[in-house]
Design a protein around this motif. Structure first.
Motif, mmCIF file in Angstrom:
data_model
loop_
_atom_site.group_PDB
_atom_site.id
_atom_site.type_symbol
_atom_site.label_atom_id
_atom_site.label_comp_id
_atom_site.label_asym_id
_atom_site.label_seq_id
_atom_site.Cartn_x
_atom_site.Cartn_y
_atom_site.Cartn_z
ATOM 1 N N GLU A 127 38.644 51.287 35.982
ATOM 2 C CA GLU A 127 40.056 50.955 36.086
ATOM 3 C C GLU A 127 40.874 51.826 35.143
ATOM 4 O OE1 GLU A 127 42.823 47.036 35.592
ATOM 5 O OE2 GLU A 127 40.696 46.770 35.995
ATOM 6 N N GLY A 128 41.941 52.441 35.676
ATOM 7 C CA GLY A 128 42.797 53.303 34.878
ATOM 8 C C GLY A 128 42.326 54.740 34.806
ATOM 9 N N LYS A 141 37.507 45.883 43.576
ATOM 10 C CA LYS A 141 36.087 46.113 43.360
ATOM 11 C C LYS A 141 35.331 46.023 44.678
ATOM 12 C CE LYS A 141 32.145 44.695 40.641
ATOM 13 N NZ LYS A 141 31.606 43.766 39.669
ATOM 14 N N GLY A 142 35.620 45.006 45.469
ATOM 15 C CA GLY A 142 34.959 44.846 46.761
ATOM 16 C C GLY A 142 35.287 45.995 47.692
ATOM 17 N N SER A 143 36.542 46.372 47.743
ATOM 18 C CA SER A 143 36.963 47.478 48.601
ATOM 19 C C SER A 143 36.336 48.782 48.142
ATOM 20 C CB SER A 143 38.484 47.615 48.591
ATOM 21 O OG SER A 143 39.085 46.476 49.132
ATOM 22 N N TRP A 144 36.298 48.994 46.838
ATOM 23 C CA TRP A 144 35.742 50.252 46.341
ATOM 24 C C TRP A 144 34.267 50.367 46.684
ATOM 25 C CZ3 TRP A 144 37.035 54.835 45.865
ATOM 26 C CH2 TRP A 144 36.214 55.756 45.228
ATOM 27 N N ARG A 196 43.620 38.745 38.647
ATOM 28 C CA ARG A 196 42.197 38.521 38.839
ATOM 29 C C ARG A 196 41.805 38.763 40.299
ATOM 30 N NH1 ARG A 196 40.900 32.986 37.366
ATOM 31 N NH2 ARG A 196 42.579 33.311 35.917
ATOM 32 N N MET A 197 42.621 38.289 41.219
ATOM 33 C CA MET A 197 42.330 38.469 42.644
ATOM 34 C C MET A 197 42.393 39.949 43.012
ATOM 35 S SD MET A 197 41.374 35.672 43.817
ATOM 36 C CE MET A 197 41.269 36.158 45.525
ATOM 37 N N ASN A 198 43.395 40.674 42.512
ATOM 38 C CA ASN A 198 43.506 42.097 42.815
ATOM 39 C C ASN A 198 42.297 42.866 42.308
ATOM 40 O OD1 ASN A 198 45.907 41.866 44.174
ATOM 41 N ND2 ASN A 198 47.156 42.276 42.366
ATOM 42 N N GLU A 257 40.386 60.900 36.729
ATOM 43 C CA GLU A 257 39.050 61.383 36.392
ATOM 44 C C GLU A 257 38.143 61.348 37.629
ATOM 45 O OE1 GLU A 257 35.520 59.747 33.594
ATOM 46 O OE2 GLU A 257 37.506 59.842 32.649
ATOM 47 N N LEU A 258 38.204 60.256 38.381
ATOM 48 C CA LEU A 258 37.418 60.133 39.606
ATOM 49 C C LEU A 258 37.811 61.212 40.602
ATOM 50 C CD1 LEU A 258 35.536 58.605 41.626
ATOM 51 C CD2 LEU A 258 37.546 57.260 42.231
#
Length: 78
Positions: A50-51, A24-27, A17-19, A55-56
């Motif tokens: 995520e995952g 998300k915050g870093s992205w 959960r922390m990761n 694609e990105l």
């Protein structure tokens, strides 16, 4: 009665959960920096699911004309 998830009792759940929150915050920060650096990028170009890293990177590769290695290096430096 409220049951709380304490990290010492459920380390994998807590750490996962922390990761996710940190990623998300870093992205969001990285996304903002990329948009400043490359004005032609849109929110759709930078949508991270995520995952779906490949694609990105493919979308960014097409839009910016850079290799995947160059893009990974840029993102890591931000």
């Amino acid at each position: 009665m409220t049951i709380r998830c304490r990290p010492q009792l459920y380390p994998e759940t807590y750490n996962q959960r922390m990761n996710k929150l940190q990623i998300k915050g870093s992205w969001n920060e990285i996304k903002g920096k990329l948009k400043q650096q490359f004005g032609n990028l849109t929110d759709d170009d930078l949508t991270f699911t995520e995952g779906k890293e490949d694609e990105l990177l493919g979308r960014l590769q097409k839009k910016l004309g850079k290799s995947r290695e160059e893009l990974r290096g840029m993102i890591e430096k931000l």
